[in-house]
Design a protein around this motif. Sequence first.
Motif, PDB file in Angstrom:
ATOM      1  N   PRO A 126     -33.191  33.425  10.826  1.00 31.44           N
ATOM      2  CA  PRO A 126     -33.849  32.538  12.052  1.00 31.44           C
ATOM      3  C   PRO A 126     -32.758  31.686  12.293  1.00 31.44           C
ATOM      4  O   PRO A 126     -32.202  30.812  11.506  1.00 31.44           O
ATOM      5  CB  PRO A 126     -34.933  32.015  11.346  1.00 31.44           C
ATOM      6  N   GLY A 127     -32.582  31.423  13.859  1.00 33.54           N
ATOM      7  CA  GLY A 127     -31.877  30.241  14.136  1.00 33.54           C
ATOM      8  C   GLY A 127     -30.287  30.623  14.344  1.00 33.54           C
ATOM      9  O   GLY A 127     -29.442  29.688  14.709  1.00 33.54           O
ATOM     10  N   VAL A 156     -30.809  26.128  25.173  1.00 28.39           N
ATOM     11  CA  VAL A 156     -31.870  26.978  25.334  1.00 28.39           C
ATOM     12  C   VAL A 156     -32.368  27.591  23.869  1.00 28.39           C
ATOM     13  O   VAL A 156     -33.256  27.745  23.549  1.00 28.39           O
ATOM     14  CB  VAL A 156     -31.612  28.315  26.230  1.00 28.39           C
ATOM     15  N   THR A 157     -31.378  28.158  23.149  1.00 34.39           N
ATOM     16  CA  THR A 157     -31.474  28.973  21.891  1.00 34.39           C
ATOM     17  C   THR A 157     -31.843  27.654  20.775  1.00 34.39           C
ATOM     18  O   THR A 157     -32.762  28.102  19.905  1.00 34.39           O
ATOM     19  CB  THR A 157     -30.136  29.436  21.390  1.00 34.39           C
ATOM     20  N   ARG A 158     -31.391  26.370  21.055  1.00 31.91           N
ATOM     21  CA  ARG A 158     -32.182  25.311  20.168  1.00 31.91           C
ATOM     22  C   ARG A 158     -33.662  25.262  20.439  1.00 31.91           C
ATOM     23  O   ARG A 158     -34.529  25.198  19.524  1.00 31.91           O
ATOM     24  CB  ARG A 158     -31.493  24.098  20.531  1.00 31.91           C
ATOM     25  N   ILE A 159     -34.032  25.288  21.729  1.00 32.65           N
ATOM     26  CA  ILE A 159     -35.592  25.171  21.930  1.00 32.65           C
ATOM     27  C   ILE A 159     -36.353  26.326  21.342  1.00 32.65           C
ATOM     28  O   ILE A 159     -37.334  26.250  20.810  1.00 32.65           O
ATOM     29  CB  ILE A 159     -35.726  25.032  23.629  1.00 32.65           C
ATOM     30  N   PHE A 160     -35.674  27.599  21.480  1.00 33.70           N
ATOM     31  CA  PHE A 160     -36.399  28.809  20.832  1.00 33.70           C
ATOM     32  C   PHE A 160     -36.593  28.472  19.390  1.00 33.70           C
ATOM     33  O   PHE A 160     -37.495  28.762  18.856  1.00 33.70           O
ATOM     34  CB  PHE A 160     -35.405  30.170  21.238  1.00 33.70           C
ATOM     35  N   LEU A 186     -39.509  30.729  17.158  1.00 36.49           N
ATOM     36  CA  LEU A 186     -39.008  32.006  17.595  1.00 36.49           C
ATOM     37  C   LEU A 186     -37.721  32.415  16.949  1.00 36.49           C
ATOM     38  O   LEU A 186     -36.660  31.832  16.628  1.00 36.49           O
ATOM     39  CB  LEU A 186     -38.721  32.010  19.149  1.00 36.49           C
ATOM     40  N   THR A 187     -37.508  33.850  16.692  1.00 38.49           N
ATOM     41  CA  THR A 187     -36.572  34.465  16.002  1.00 38.49           C
ATOM     42  C   THR A 187     -36.062  35.373  17.190  1.00 38.49           C
ATOM     43  O   THR A 187     -36.716  36.318  17.741  1.00 38.49           O
ATOM     44  CB  THR A 187     -36.828  35.219  14.580  1.00 38.49           C
TER      45      THR A 187
END
Length: 482
Positions: A139-140, A360-364, A369-370
């Motif tokens: 994840p992340g 954006v990916t940091r917020i996910f 979220l994965t």
Amino acid sequence: MAMARCGGEDEYAKLVRGMNPPRVVIDNEASDDATVIRVDSVSSHGTLLAVVQVIADLDLVIRKAYFSSDGSWFMDVFYVTDRHGLKVLDPHTISYIQTTLEEDDWYYPEEEGMRKRTTVGIMAAEEYTVIELTGTDRPGLLSEVCAVLAAMGCAVRSAELWTHNARVAAVVHVTDAHDPDAAIAADESRVAAITSRLSTLLRSPSCAVRAASPPLTHMERRLHQMMFDDRDFVSAAGDADASPAAEVTVTPCEERGYTAVVVRCRDRPKLLFDTVCTITDMQYAIHHGAVSSVGEQPAGVAYQEYYIRHVDGEPLTSEAERRRVARCLQAAIERRAVAADAVVALEVRSGDRAGLLSDVTRIFRENGLTIRRAEITTASPEGRGGDGEAVDTFYVSDPAGNPVEAKTIEAIREQIGEATLRVKHNPFAAAGDGDGDGGGGGGDKRRRSGGDDVAGSTAFLFGNLFKFYRPFQNFSLIKLYS
């Protein structure tokens, strides 16, 4: 001597191809509900894949197809529609298919060295630098990769990421964030720094850095190759009992010297590309085949049948090899199926800016979220740099693979700010309640007759195979002389 022989064979192949150029016929009258594309050309390893790739890249749906390439000649027939189940009538699309498939150099064999890489690869292209990544998924991870690239002054222009069986593969196209014309790959110290940071992030002790000249391998084909090289077809711990997404049988056809491969699975876009790509890159040649489907994507069922040999003409000889082919085809189908069956697709649109993808990916990640798969694109008026528009699609779930709650999506929408967030595909929503287009499954709900489109759930008897090849009877074949 080997090099000279190889060069001689290449020159001979070019001569034969020049004497017998590909012939392409696109017919909108032969079928009531599909456009028929007929191709005949000199056969070489990868020819079928190249044709399928052209059709798939146009987002056309192959409803059924027949192909044969025994000897030196390749013939195939495709019945295609657009994503809405309609015939292909756009003159620009028809012209593109015709001219592309009839060009003398429309198929480029990949460089052999492109396969010899490990965890991190950095290559030079004409307008960007290509970074290839493989490793263990967690994840992340995409958020961390984007943060590293942003910190190293790299702007992501396009990218695609796949995950499968706890493995991850990504192809990322980057330019310098401050000077799009600067050649990142030409700066050895910068390449070494990026490679070191990404290798540490991926927790791998090895990496490879190499410059390569265009044409580069097709991105989705490259992802299949990277996943295969990373052995994602071997089930991860705890997944050994998981049901495969496809039923694949591989059996000997000794009386004809072939091995029969039959695939039955849920239909979806680019399914034929994924299976043909895998068979081709495993160094098998497809001599005969037929594919068909019942129902509209993504709820329809697809049947595929291939008669294959090794590229040297020998059939598969061991049960272990046949099992390996079946596992690899199942993995190839599952890599893209994860985006259609078990996750929510979120599309983010925004004016491009430095660090956008990292944010954006940091917020996910912060919302739990994965990212199971991602498609990143940036368009600008100049084609490079500039204030273009970023259009990114993320296929997401929670870490356990469960659906994303509506309140989580709303929270992300508020945090993203100036960007537009759209639910592009939600398989967990009730019929009629989903937001978006259903992932390209097709807005036209017409159902086709199963008797016309499906050859059956088991392999054709070889003696009856060619009764399905009636379109070939209209071809005027050119006899080749050596």
